[in-house]
Write an enzyme that holds these catalytic residues in place. Structure first.
Site, short mmCIF file in Angstrom:
data_model
loop_
_atom_site.label_atom_id
_atom_site.label_comp_id
_atom_site.label_asym_id
_atom_site.label_seq_id
_atom_site.Cartn_x
_atom_site.Cartn_y
_atom_site.Cartn_z
N GLY A 58 5.49 -8.57 7.55
CA GLY A 58 4.67 -8.31 6.36
C GLY A 58 3.70 -7.17 6.62
N LEU A 115 -9.93 -27.45 20.98
CA LEU A 115 -9.51 -26.43 21.96
C LEU A 115 -8.26 -25.69 21.51
CD1 LEU A 115 -10.18 -28.48 25.21
CD2 LEU A 115 -11.65 -26.81 24.09
N ALA A 164 -2.14 -23.94 9.72
CA ALA A 164 -2.81 -22.94 10.56
C ALA A 164 -4.33 -23.04 10.36
CB ALA A 164 -2.33 -21.55 10.19
N ARG A 205 -4.93 -24.24 24.54
CA ARG A 205 -4.99 -22.81 24.21
C ARG A 205 -4.96 -22.60 22.71
NH1 ARG A 205 -0.22 -21.28 28.37
NH2 ARG A 205 -1.52 -20.89 30.19
N ASP A 258 9.92 -10.37 2.56
CA ASP A 258 8.46 -10.17 2.47
C ASP A 258 7.85 -10.71 1.18
OD1 ASP A 258 8.60 -8.92 4.86
OD2 ASP A 258 8.34 -6.88 4.09
N VAL A 269 27.61 -13.54 -8.15
CA VAL A 269 28.04 -12.35 -8.90
C VAL A 269 29.57 -12.38 -9.06
CG1 VAL A 269 28.33 -9.83 -8.70
CG2 VAL A 269 26.08 -10.87 -8.28
N SER A 305 15.44 -0.09 -2.44
CA SER A 305 16.79 -0.18 -3.04
C SER A 305 16.70 -0.12 -4.56
CB SER A 305 17.47 -1.48 -2.61
OG SER A 305 17.53 -1.54 -1.21
N ARG A 309 -16.97 -27.09 19.28
CA ARG A 309 -16.89 -28.39 18.60
C ARG A 309 -15.88 -29.33 19.27
NH1 ARG A 309 -16.36 -25.82 13.59
NH2 ARG A 309 -14.24 -26.58 13.57
P1 ATP Z 1 13.25 -3.91 2.68
O1 ATP Z 1 12.23 -4.58 1.81
O2 ATP Z 1 14.02 -4.87 3.49
O3 ATP Z 1 12.69 -2.76 3.49
P2 ATP Z 1 14.21 -1.96 0.82
O4 ATP Z 1 15.24 -1.99 -0.23
O5 ATP Z 1 12.78 -1.73 0.35
O6 ATP Z 1 14.34 -3.28 1.67
P3 ATP Z 1 14.33 0.73 1.93
O7 ATP Z 1 14.71 1.19 3.29
O8 ATP Z 1 12.97 1.08 1.42
O9 ATP Z 1 14.59 -0.85 1.91
O10 ATP Z 1 15.38 1.31 0.87
C1 ATP Z 1 16.78 1.11 1.03
C2 ATP Z 1 17.51 2.35 0.61
O11 ATP Z 1 17.25 2.62 -0.79
C3 ATP Z 1 17.09 3.64 1.31
O12 ATP Z 1 17.71 3.78 2.57
C4 ATP Z 1 17.57 4.69 0.33
O13 ATP Z 1 18.95 4.93 0.47
C5 ATP Z 1 17.33 4.01 -1.04
N1 ATP Z 1 16.06 4.51 -1.59
C6 ATP Z 1 14.81 4.15 -1.24
N2 ATP Z 1 13.89 4.83 -1.94
C7 ATP Z 1 14.59 5.68 -2.75
C8 ATP Z 1 14.21 6.66 -3.73
N3 ATP Z 1 12.93 6.92 -4.01
N4 ATP Z 1 15.21 7.32 -4.36
C9 ATP Z 1 16.51 7.06 -4.10
N5 ATP Z 1 16.92 6.15 -3.18
C10 ATP Z 1 15.98 5.46 -2.53
#
Ligand code: ATP
Length: 320
Positions: free
Chosen positions: A170, A214, A186, A162, A127, A23, A105, A211
């Protein structure tokens, strides 16, 4: 667009630093100033903003974690928090924002876009649970981390005849268990997308023992249950000797793989290009080996897809 910001949010993933570097470099190449926002949306609300420099992005590019730090913010989910965040962006003259994180996020990024600020999301979560993109940054590294541990655990399990059960991250998505399981040979993979009664799994391990096999390796994604509970169930119902290992945060640490670095570089470039075209409200991704972008709304609403064919292939390969 003359000044853009970048932040990392949610859980950290290996490759976030490579995305920040891309970026920054792409932005500078387009005569933009690139500002780093520290500690995700929490830091945005609190005005933790600073210029990024070449030295910042070069020194840690090959490292896991994120030089911008990351955080979760309940305040940002409120209108007041969002207004504070907008005021900070305005105060610093930041005209466009790049958010690197998971689907939470992205929901936040979508909300900010609704206020008229161009925002682009880069998927960063180990994930791989975002359905609009084939891969997210950090997944490949996490799979490699797990694969390397499988072979170490297999060595010691074999020495004691074992079965080893390895619990990986996940909650809703079994991709880490599936990919690491395939690459680490696996014998059984337990994932939330393909629920299997534990009695059936225990019978399979008992049949392996009869079989003469183990040692078996069982991968279990958090969403399919706890490794320790599964072991207890197997001990209570069979004569199989079985031990659990929970891999935890080591999955998320370490230097990013080459694949994640290249993916992060490509995502970073496309994200800046979108902002340069004033094209906000987008999420970048990869589909059929091409970089794509979709609306943030589509990105958060697309249901995650599970690779059933790959799962069935493991069942075939584990048979003989
Ligand atoms: P991970 O996959 O690692 O959990 P993530 O981005 O899904 O990452 P979250 O904890 O779900 O992680 O979201 C990160 C941040 O995004 C939250 O702490 C919050 O500030 C913001 N956020 C999440 N959902 C919302 C929403 N519906 N509206 C506004 N902000 C949000």
């Amino acid at each position: 667009m003359k000044r853009i910001g970048v932040l990392t949010s949610g859980g950290d993933t290996p490759g976030m630093n490579a995305a920040i570097r891309s970026v920054f470099k792409t932005g500078v190449d387009m005569d933009m100033q690139v500002m780093g926002i520290y500690h995700g949306y929490k830091g945005l609300i609190e005005g933790r903003v600073d210029y990024l420099g070449h030295a910042d992005v070069e020194s840690k590019m090959h490292k896991g974690g994120t030089i911008l730090r990351t955080a979760r913010s309940e305040e940002f989910k409120t209108k007041e928090g969002q207004k504070r965040a907008l005021n900070v962006l305005r105060a610093y003259g930041i005209e466009g924002l790049i958010v690197i994180g998971g689907d939470g996020s992205f929901r936040g990024a979508d909300v900010l876009s609704g206020y008229g600020i161009p925002v682009v999301g880069i998927p960063g979560t180990i994930d791989n649970d975002m359905g609009y993109t084939d891969f997210t940054i950090g997944f490949d590294t996490a799979v490699n981390n797990v694969m390397n541990e499988i072979y170490k655990i297999r060595d010691t399990m074999r020495a004691h005849d074992r079965v080893g059960v390895i619990e990986v991250m996940g909650h809703r998505c079994g991709d880490i268990a599936l990919w690491a399981g395939i690459s680490g040979a696996a014998d059984l993979i337990l994932v939330p997308e393909r629920p299997m009664p534990w009695a059936e799994a225990a019978d399979m391990l008992a049949a392996n023992k009869l079989r003469g096999q183990l040692t078996s390796i069982v991968m279990i994604a958090e969403g399919a249950g706890k490794a320790e509970d599964f072991c207890k169930f197997v001990r209570e119902n069979t004569d199989v000797e079985i031990k659990a290992t929970v891999l935890g945060y080591i999955q998320r640490g370490g230097n990013p793989s080459a694949f994640d670095r290249v993916l992060a570089a490509k995502f970073g470039q496309r994200a800046v290009e979108l902002l340069a075209d004033n094209n906000g409200g987008r999420a970048v991704g990869i589909s059929k080996n091409s970089i794509i972008d979709v609306s943030l709304t589509e990105a958060v609403e697309t249901k995650d897809r599970f690779d059933d064919k790959l799962y069935d292939l493991n069942t075939i390969m584990a048979k003989f």
